[in-house]
Design an enzyme around this catalytic site. Structure first.
Site, PDB file in Angstrom:
ATOM      1  N   VAL A  11      10.830  -8.913  -6.815  1.00 48.65           N
ATOM      2  CA  VAL A  11      10.786  -7.599  -7.119  1.00 48.65           C
ATOM      3  C   VAL A  11      11.357  -7.271  -8.751  1.00 48.65           C
ATOM      4  O   VAL A  11      10.628  -6.779  -9.484  1.00 48.65           O
ATOM      5  CB  VAL A  11      11.155  -6.415  -6.228  1.00 48.65           C
ATOM      6  CG1 VAL A  11      11.189  -5.086  -6.587  1.00 48.65           C
ATOM      7  CG2 VAL A  11      10.450  -6.653  -4.770  1.00 48.65           C
ATOM      8  N   THR A 120      14.111  -1.902  -0.974  1.00 47.60           N
ATOM      9  CA  THR A 120      13.746  -1.543   0.140  1.00 47.60           C
ATOM     10  C   THR A 120      14.790  -1.099   1.088  1.00 47.60           C
ATOM     11  O   THR A 120      15.749  -2.018   1.517  1.00 47.60           O
ATOM     12  CB  THR A 120      12.704  -2.339   1.033  1.00 47.60           C
ATOM     13  OG1 THR A 120      11.587  -2.943   0.230  1.00 47.60           O
ATOM     14  CG2 THR A 120      12.316  -1.591   2.125  1.00 47.60           C
ATOM     15  N   GLU A 150       8.678  -0.002  -3.996  1.00 49.41           N
ATOM     16  CA  GLU A 150       7.639  -0.860  -4.629  1.00 49.41           C
ATOM     17  C   GLU A 150       6.633  -1.414  -3.680  1.00 49.41           C
ATOM     18  O   GLU A 150       6.851  -1.433  -2.518  1.00 49.41           O
ATOM     19  CB  GLU A 150       8.333  -2.009  -5.429  1.00 49.41           C
ATOM     20  CG  GLU A 150       8.994  -2.820  -4.707  1.00 49.41           C
ATOM     21  CD  GLU A 150       8.414  -3.850  -3.644  1.00 49.41           C
ATOM     22  OE1 GLU A 150       7.165  -4.194  -4.044  1.00 49.41           O
ATOM     23  OE2 GLU A 150       8.928  -4.384  -2.763  1.00 49.41           O
ATOM     24  N   PHE A 151       5.330  -1.394  -4.018  1.00 48.42           N
ATOM     25  CA  PHE A 151       4.293  -2.008  -3.034  1.00 48.42           C
ATOM     26  C   PHE A 151       3.741  -3.224  -3.529  1.00 48.42           C
ATOM     27  O   PHE A 151       2.454  -3.408  -3.010  1.00 48.42           O
ATOM     28  CB  PHE A 151       3.366  -0.794  -2.752  1.00 48.42           C
ATOM     29  CG  PHE A 151       3.691   0.484  -2.205  1.00 48.42           C
ATOM     30  CD1 PHE A 151       4.418   0.736  -1.115  1.00 48.42           C
ATOM     31  CD2 PHE A 151       4.081   1.430  -3.481  1.00 48.42           C
ATOM     32  CE1 PHE A 151       5.023   1.994  -0.920  1.00 48.42           C
ATOM     33  CE2 PHE A 151       4.654   2.626  -2.952  1.00 48.42           C
ATOM     34  CZ  PHE A 151       5.186   2.991  -1.827  1.00 48.42           C
ATOM     35  N   LEU A 152       4.428  -4.185  -4.054  1.00 51.13           N
ATOM     36  CA  LEU A 152       3.902  -5.355  -4.663  1.00 51.13           C
ATOM     37  C   LEU A 152       3.723  -6.361  -3.742  1.00 51.13           C
ATOM     38  O   LEU A 152       4.601  -6.360  -2.589  1.00 51.13           O
ATOM     39  CB  LEU A 152       4.928  -5.768  -5.854  1.00 51.13           C
ATOM     40  CG  LEU A 152       5.748  -4.953  -6.636  1.00 51.13           C
ATOM     41  CD1 LEU A 152       6.722  -6.015  -7.662  1.00 51.13           C
ATOM     42  CD2 LEU A 152       4.417  -4.725  -7.767  1.00 51.13           C
ATOM     43  N   ARG A 153       2.840  -7.225  -3.716  1.00 51.05           N
ATOM     44  CA  ARG A 153       2.632  -8.173  -2.697  1.00 51.05           C
ATOM     45  C   ARG A 153       2.828  -9.375  -3.527  1.00 51.05           C
ATOM     46  O   ARG A 153       2.349  -9.738  -4.851  1.00 51.05           O
ATOM     47  CB  ARG A 153       1.292  -8.345  -2.211  1.00 51.05           C
ATOM     48  CG  ARG A 153       1.032  -7.008  -1.203  1.00 51.05           C
ATOM     49  CD  ARG A 153      -0.850  -6.946  -1.212  1.00 51.05           C
ATOM     50  NE  ARG A 153      -1.364  -6.824  -2.531  1.00 51.05           N
ATOM     51  CZ  ARG A 153      -2.719  -6.731  -2.881  1.00 51.05           C
ATOM     52  NH1 ARG A 153      -3.526  -6.689  -1.959  1.00 51.05           N
ATOM     53  NH2 ARG A 153      -2.967  -6.523  -4.035  1.00 51.05           N
ATOM     54  N   GLY A 269      -4.210 -14.223  12.973  1.00 51.87           N
ATOM     55  CA  GLY A 269      -3.699 -15.377  12.738  1.00 51.87           C
ATOM     56  C   GLY A 269      -2.512 -15.827  13.341  1.00 51.87           C
ATOM     57  O   GLY A 269      -2.211 -15.341  14.586  1.00 51.87           O
ATOM     58  N   CYS A 276       9.338  -9.343   3.780  1.00 50.47           N
ATOM     59  CA  CYS A 276       9.190  -7.734   3.921  1.00 50.47           C
ATOM     60  C   CYS A 276       8.930  -7.564   5.354  1.00 50.47           C
ATOM     61  O   CYS A 276       9.906  -6.594   5.959  1.00 50.47           O
ATOM     62  CB  CYS A 276       8.232  -7.462   2.947  1.00 50.47           C
ATOM     63  SG  CYS A 276       8.629  -7.889   1.396  1.00 50.47           S
TER      64      CYS A 276
HETATM   65  C1  UGA Z   1       3.912  -6.733   1.753  1.00 53.25           C
HETATM   66  C2  UGA Z   1       3.247  -5.502   1.291  1.00 53.25           C
HETATM   67  O1  UGA Z   1       1.817  -5.802   1.433  1.00 53.25           O
HETATM   68  C3  UGA Z   1       3.673  -4.803   0.210  1.00 53.25           C
HETATM   69  O2  UGA Z   1       2.795  -3.765  -0.268  1.00 53.25           O
HETATM   70  C4  UGA Z   1       5.017  -4.744   0.004  1.00 53.25           C
HETATM   71  O3  UGA Z   1       5.334  -4.163  -1.459  1.00 53.25           O
HETATM   72  C5  UGA Z   1       5.643  -5.813   0.349  1.00 53.25           C
HETATM   73  O4  UGA Z   1       5.519  -6.270   1.655  1.00 53.25           O
HETATM   74  C6  UGA Z   1       7.302  -5.673   0.177  1.00 53.25           C
HETATM   75  O5  UGA Z   1       7.705  -4.723   0.907  1.00 53.25           O
HETATM   76  O6  UGA Z   1       7.903  -6.196  -0.690  1.00 53.25           O
HETATM   77  P1  UGA Z   1       3.897  -9.149   1.081  1.00 53.25           P
HETATM   78  O7  UGA Z   1       4.885  -9.442   2.116  1.00 53.25           O
HETATM   79  O8  UGA Z   1       4.127  -9.779  -0.158  1.00 53.25           O
HETATM   80  O9  UGA Z   1       3.664  -7.646   0.669  1.00 53.25           O
HETATM   81  O10 UGA Z   1       2.599  -9.838   1.632  1.00 53.25           O
HETATM   82  P2  UGA Z   1       1.169  -9.284   2.706  1.00 53.25           P
HETATM   83  O11 UGA Z   1       0.376  -9.546   1.757  1.00 53.25           O
HETATM   84  O12 UGA Z   1       1.366  -7.874   3.001  1.00 53.25           O
HETATM   85  O13 UGA Z   1       1.474 -10.293   3.891  1.00 53.25           O
HETATM   86  C7  UGA Z   1       2.246 -10.290   4.725  1.00 53.25           C
HETATM   87  C8  UGA Z   1       2.218 -11.122   5.878  1.00 53.25           C
HETATM   88  O14 UGA Z   1       1.104 -10.648   6.638  1.00 53.25           O
HETATM   89  C9  UGA Z   1       1.417 -12.548   5.549  1.00 53.25           C
HETATM   90  O15 UGA Z   1       2.431 -13.309   6.292  1.00 53.25           O
HETATM   91  C10 UGA Z   1       0.282 -12.391   5.797  1.00 53.25           C
HETATM   92  O16 UGA Z   1      -0.266 -13.748   6.032  1.00 53.25           O
HETATM   93  C11 UGA Z   1      -0.050 -11.593   6.950  1.00 53.25           C
HETATM   94  N1  UGA Z   1      -1.189 -10.984   7.227  1.00 53.25           N
HETATM   95  C12 UGA Z   1      -1.625 -10.228   6.270  1.00 53.25           C
HETATM   96  C13 UGA Z   1      -1.822 -11.270   8.389  1.00 53.25           C
HETATM   97  O17 UGA Z   1      -1.763 -11.929   9.106  1.00 53.25           O
HETATM   98  N2  UGA Z   1      -3.214 -10.669   8.404  1.00 53.25           N
HETATM   99  C14 UGA Z   1      -3.650  -9.815   7.471  1.00 53.25           C
HETATM  100  O18 UGA Z   1      -4.587  -9.153   7.652  1.00 53.25           O
HETATM  101  C15 UGA Z   1      -2.971  -9.461   6.517  1.00 53.25           C
END
Ligand code: UGA
Length: 475
Positions: A11, A120, A150-153, A269, A276
């Site tokens: 972040v 967070t 922040e809402f960054l992925r 999955g 996060c």
């Molecule tokens: C998440 C949020 O999406 C962000 O908006 C937030 O800023 C961030 O946490 C944070 O708090 O810093 P992130 O952890 O990078 O982002 O990843 P995501 O893309 O959200 O995925 C999280 C997990 O969920 C992964 O393990 C992913 O594989 C899983 N996932 C995601 C699923 O199993 N199914 C889905 O449909 C989507």
């Protein structure tokens, strides 16, 4: 504006680099001396698409420097706190690092500063910060505390920062709100040189939502918990599909077509991971508990997620009969694609379970090998997915990296011991693997139809057993 960012994790580093990219003069600090030295020497402590290039560019332009916390405190008119808030054993967020930074700011900063929590944090942390700053302030510091979640992925953090859907700020004074608006104006207007897209396509301008601090803090935890809930929900639907013979991909598609539901985060999955969701769901439950609200809905979300790996291992057992002594190829270790992050990744729990059952694990991940090696030294790490599959009794798809979609299945067929793919991310549709000679097991998909089973039987199924969500496919 002169800005400081304290903490150079995913972040902090993205925030510092992107704030410099949109024109601010940024100082970013890191307390880990090794990491700091790496950054000062032009190295990268983590893998994140585009970030290295952005950092190179803004450093060359003289708009980003790295150094100590003390230097950062002295530098910025606004100070972003981006330090880690890891989970404690009871699920609470550990706010130690925030407290240390707040104390340092109180002791060293002079004049007026806007102090922005970007880490967070639980609701009411802003109020605690204010109290702490006034107790420890020795230099007549004047300040506002604001929240800017922040809402960054991970994996798309630069893109998310520069082209967000929304920018949320929680400020309790007009001065703080005005400064935050000024900081983000180039992004709100989408007027900056975009380092990712040449001739940036016209997008919807981001919404700038200003609230009070408590609400902004809650927006972050509520958003992450809601997304986690969506994932656990679809994972339960996937379980149901496996039992009743429905196809979760179709169910998710049908649900997602309702704009009130939307298609995002309905991919079933082996569970959500990363630094996060798992910790934020736990922390939100604890916040609710402490406030006297029973948020047991979220406890279920967490429990469902914890059972995902076991459910997947059960599929492996069902296919292999005996796991002990089997060679298992694991494709993907990062908690999601396009990152090298393995914190709370389902892969770690999965591999530990396989090793405990006596399997030999050969793993490949395009970016996460080094980080995984530190936690799973017993694994044989391979330089590509083909090597991982050599002699394998099963190939497990654990992270949906794009390169796994482009595999040469004939080559794989000649190298594996048993042509079995168990896909924990539904990277393929059964039809895509059909004709490749592999048995394909996935999440929440229909049983093999009699036709598919019959054709599969003719090819090579002597060593394979039929079961739920299995597609037997012809060579
Ligand atoms: C998440 C949020 O999406 C962000 O908006 C937030 O800023 C961030 O946490 C944070 O708090 O810093 P992130 O952890 O990078 O982002 O990843 P995501 O893309 O959200 O995925 C999280 C997990 O969920 C992964 O393990 C992913 O594989 C899983 N996932 C995601 C699923 O199993 N199914 C889905 O449909 C989507």
């Amino acid at each position: 504006m002169k800005l400081s960012v304290i903490g150079a994790g995913y972040v902090g580093l993205t925030t510092a680099a992107c704030l410099a990219q949109i024109g601010h003069d940024v100082f970013c600090s890191e307390s880990d001396v090794e990491k700091l030295a790496k950054l000062q020497n032009g190295g990268m402590p983590l893998f994140e698409p585009h970030l290295e290039d952005v950092i190179k560019g803004v450093r060359k332009a003289g708009r980003l420097r790295f150094g100590s916390t003390e230097e950062a405190i002295a530098w910025g008119d606004a100070i972003f706190i981006c330090v880690g808030t890891p989970p404690l054993a009871n699920g609470d967020a550990d706010l130690c690092a925030i407290e240390v930074v707040a104390r340092a700011i109180a002791k060293r900063a002079t004049g007026y500063r806007l102090i922005i929590e970007k880490s967070t944090v639980p609701v009411q942390t802003g109020a605690q910060l204010r109290k702490h700053l006034s107790v420890h302030s020795t230099n007549g510091l004047r300040y506002d505390v604001a929240s800017n979640p922040e809402f960054l992925r991970e994996g798309t953090s630069v893109e998310d920062f520069l082209h967000p859907d929304r920018i949320v700020i929680g400020a309790d004074s007009p001065r703080a709100a005005g400064l935050l608006r000024e900081i983000y104006e180039p992004i709100v207007q989408q007027k900056f040189t975009c380092p990712i897209h040449s001739g940036c396509p016209k997008r919807k301008d981001p919404i700038f939502l200003a609230t009070d601090t408590n609400s902004a803090e809650l927006i972050k935890h509520a958003s992450n918990s809601f997304l986690a809930m969506k994932i656990s929900f679809i994972n339960m639907v996937a379980n149901l599909c496996e039992v009743v013979g429905a196809d979760v991909t179709k169910v998710a598609e049908g649900m997602g077509l309702d704009p009130r539901i939307g298609p995002a985060f309905l991919n079933p999955g082996i569970g959500f991971g990363g630094f996060c969701f798992p910790k934020d769901v736990q922390a939100f439950v604890r916040i609710a508990e402490k406030s006297g609200c029973d948020f047991s809905l979220l406890k279920e979300v967490e429990k469902i997620n914890q059972r995902r790996v076991e459910h997947f291992v059960e599929k492996i057992r069902k296919e292999l009969w005996v796991v002990r002594g089997k060679k298992i190829a694991v494709w993907g270790l990062a908690f999601k694609p396009n990152t090298d992050d393995v914190r709370f990744a389902p892969s770690i729990t999965l591999v530990k379970a396989l090793l405990a059952e006596g399997a030999a694990v050969r793993a490949y991940d395009p970016e996460a090998t080094e980080k995984a090696r530190a936690v799973l030294p017993e694994v044989t790490y391979c330089t590509d997915a083909y090597r991982a599959a050599e002699g394998a009794d099963a190939i497990l798809i654990v992270t949906e990296w794009d390169e796994f979609r482009q595999m040469d299945w004939n080559r794989l067929l000649s190298t594996v011991e048993q042509p079995l793919v168990i896909d924990g991310r539904n990277v393929f549709s059964p039809e895509q693997i059909s004709g490749k000679g592999f048995r394909y097991v996935s999440i929440g998909r229909v049983d093999a139809s009699p036709w598919q089973a019959a054709v599969g039987e003719k090819i090579d199924s002597s060593s394979l057993r039929a079961g739920n969500s299995v597609q037997e496919v012809p060579a």
